[in-house]
Scaffold this motif. Sequence first.
Motif, PDB file in Angstrom:
ATOM      1  N   GLU A 130       1.171  -1.293   0.383  1.00  0.00           N
ATOM      2  CA  GLU A 130      -0.120  -0.469   0.063  1.00  0.00           C
ATOM      3  C   GLU A 130       0.425   1.063   0.112  1.00  0.00           C
ATOM      4  O   GLU A 130       0.640   2.188  -0.844  1.00  0.00           O
ATOM      5  CB  GLU A 130      -0.961  -0.137   1.503  1.00  0.00           C
ATOM      6  CG  GLU A 130      -1.883   1.031   1.151  1.00  0.00           C
ATOM      7  CD  GLU A 130      -2.815   1.371   2.325  1.00  0.00           C
ATOM      8  OE1 GLU A 130      -3.359   2.167   2.891  1.00  0.00           O
ATOM      9  OE2 GLU A 130      -2.657   0.054   3.087  1.00  0.00           O
ATOM     10  N   ARG A 153       1.332   4.310  -3.313  1.00  0.00           N
ATOM     11  CA  ARG A 153       0.897   5.817  -2.448  1.00  0.00           C
ATOM     12  C   ARG A 153       1.822   6.702  -2.589  1.00  0.00           C
ATOM     13  O   ARG A 153       1.508   7.518  -3.674  1.00  0.00           O
ATOM     14  CB  ARG A 153       0.555   5.769  -0.809  1.00  0.00           C
ATOM     15  CG  ARG A 153      -0.268   5.441  -0.076  1.00  0.00           C
ATOM     16  CD  ARG A 153      -0.868   5.176   1.248  1.00  0.00           C
ATOM     17  NE  ARG A 153      -1.614   5.071   1.956  1.00  0.00           N
ATOM     18  CZ  ARG A 153      -3.188   5.557   1.558  1.00  0.00           C
ATOM     19  NH1 ARG A 153      -3.097   6.944   1.481  1.00  0.00           N
ATOM     20  NH2 ARG A 153      -4.501   5.138   2.251  1.00  0.00           N
ATOM     21  N   LEU A 183      -2.355   6.590  -4.876  1.00  0.00           N
ATOM     22  CA  LEU A 183      -3.126   5.236  -4.458  1.00  0.00           C
ATOM     23  C   LEU A 183      -4.328   6.299  -3.554  1.00  0.00           C
ATOM     24  O   LEU A 183      -3.273   7.312  -2.468  1.00  0.00           O
ATOM     25  CB  LEU A 183      -2.923   4.512  -3.892  1.00  0.00           C
ATOM     26  CG  LEU A 183      -4.081   3.430  -2.888  1.00  0.00           C
ATOM     27  CD1 LEU A 183      -4.969   2.836  -4.447  1.00  0.00           C
ATOM     28  CD2 LEU A 183      -3.608   2.386  -1.788  1.00  0.00           C
ATOM     29  N   ILE A 184      -5.129   6.404  -3.900  1.00  0.00           N
ATOM     30  CA  ILE A 184      -6.151   7.431  -2.995  1.00  0.00           C
ATOM     31  C   ILE A 184      -7.785   6.299  -2.492  1.00  0.00           C
ATOM     32  O   ILE A 184      -7.839   6.035  -3.508  1.00  0.00           O
ATOM     33  CB  ILE A 184      -7.113   8.804  -2.826  1.00  0.00           C
ATOM     34  CG1 ILE A 184      -5.581   9.582  -3.810  1.00  0.00           C
ATOM     35  CG2 ILE A 184      -7.974   8.762  -2.277  1.00  0.00           C
ATOM     36  CD1 ILE A 184      -5.956  10.785  -4.874  1.00  0.00           C
ATOM     37  N   ARG A 185      -7.593   6.161  -1.346  1.00  0.00           N
ATOM     38  CA  ARG A 185      -8.550   5.417  -0.882  1.00  0.00           C
ATOM     39  C   ARG A 185     -10.786   5.607  -0.529  1.00  0.00           C
ATOM     40  O   ARG A 185      -9.999   7.233  -1.255  1.00  0.00           O
ATOM     41  CB  ARG A 185      -8.559   4.730   0.723  1.00  0.00           C
ATOM     42  CG  ARG A 185      -7.577   3.836   0.450  1.00  0.00           C
ATOM     43  CD  ARG A 185      -7.642   3.082   2.064  1.00  0.00           C
ATOM     44  NE  ARG A 185      -6.155   2.161   2.248  1.00  0.00           N
ATOM     45  CZ  ARG A 185      -6.134   1.797   3.609  1.00  0.00           C
ATOM     46  NH1 ARG A 185      -6.547   2.427   4.877  1.00  0.00           N
ATOM     47  NH2 ARG A 185      -5.591   0.674   3.891  1.00  0.00           N
ATOM     48  N   ASN A 186     -11.407   5.257  -0.823  1.00  0.00           N
ATOM     49  CA  ASN A 186     -12.397   5.735  -1.168  1.00  0.00           C
ATOM     50  C   ASN A 186     -12.723   7.275   0.067  1.00  0.00           C
ATOM     51  O   ASN A 186     -13.714   7.929   0.061  1.00  0.00           O
ATOM     52  CB  ASN A 186     -13.632   4.820  -0.624  1.00  0.00           C
ATOM     53  CG  ASN A 186     -13.911   3.621  -2.156  1.00  0.00           C
ATOM     54  OD1 ASN A 186     -12.934   4.543  -3.291  1.00  0.00           O
ATOM     55  ND2 ASN A 186     -14.230   2.528  -2.361  1.00  0.00           N
ATOM     56  N   ASP A 187     -12.822   6.903   0.836  1.00  0.00           N
ATOM     57  CA  ASP A 187     -13.504   7.251   2.436  1.00  0.00           C
ATOM     58  C   ASP A 187     -11.854   8.327   2.273  1.00  0.00           C
ATOM     59  O   ASP A 187     -11.665   9.334   3.902  1.00  0.00           O
ATOM     60  CB  ASP A 187     -13.193   6.696   3.283  1.00  0.00           C
ATOM     61  CG  ASP A 187     -11.788   5.852   4.178  1.00  0.00           C
ATOM     62  OD1 ASP A 187     -11.175   6.090   3.070  1.00  0.00           O
ATOM     63  OD2 ASP A 187     -11.857   5.501   4.879  1.00  0.00           O
ATOM     64  N   GLU A 188     -10.850   9.101   1.614  1.00  0.00           N
ATOM     65  CA  GLU A 188     -10.319   9.069   2.096  1.00  0.00           C
ATOM     66  C   GLU A 188      -9.871  10.630   0.693  1.00  0.00           C
ATOM     67  O   GLU A 188     -10.571  11.148   0.153  1.00  0.00           O
ATOM     68  CB  GLU A 188      -8.349   9.372   1.305  1.00  0.00           C
ATOM     69  CG  GLU A 188      -8.006   8.390   2.802  1.00  0.00           C
ATOM     70  CD  GLU A 188      -6.774   7.285   2.654  1.00  0.00           C
ATOM     71  OE1 GLU A 188      -6.125   7.050   3.276  1.00  0.00           O
ATOM     72  OE2 GLU A 188      -6.126   7.557   1.001  1.00  0.00           O
TER      73      GLU A 188
END
Length: 90
Positions: free
Chosen positions: A68, A72, A77-82
């Motif tokens: 991960e 990043r 990489l960016i998560r859905n909740d970020e």
Amino acid sequence: MKLLWSIMIVLILLLQVRLWVGEGSFAQVWGLENAIAEQREENAELAVRNERLYAEVRNLRGEKGAVEERARMNLGLIRNDETFFLVVEQ
């Protein structure tokens, strides 16, 4: 007797020429030893590089966080909740 001495001197000179100039001469041996030393140094550097790469592969295989982190840093990489913020300096 002089003929025998002349033949011996010529043979010694021929052997000396081969020793210093011909195939398997001192010059060729010194050159090969230098080439071997340079190759060993290069091999040692490559062995260190390979060990670092193997350590990185072991780290990526063993830890989920390492993959991960790599994603990043290199792939953004960016998560859905970020929330992503891009700070642009003037």
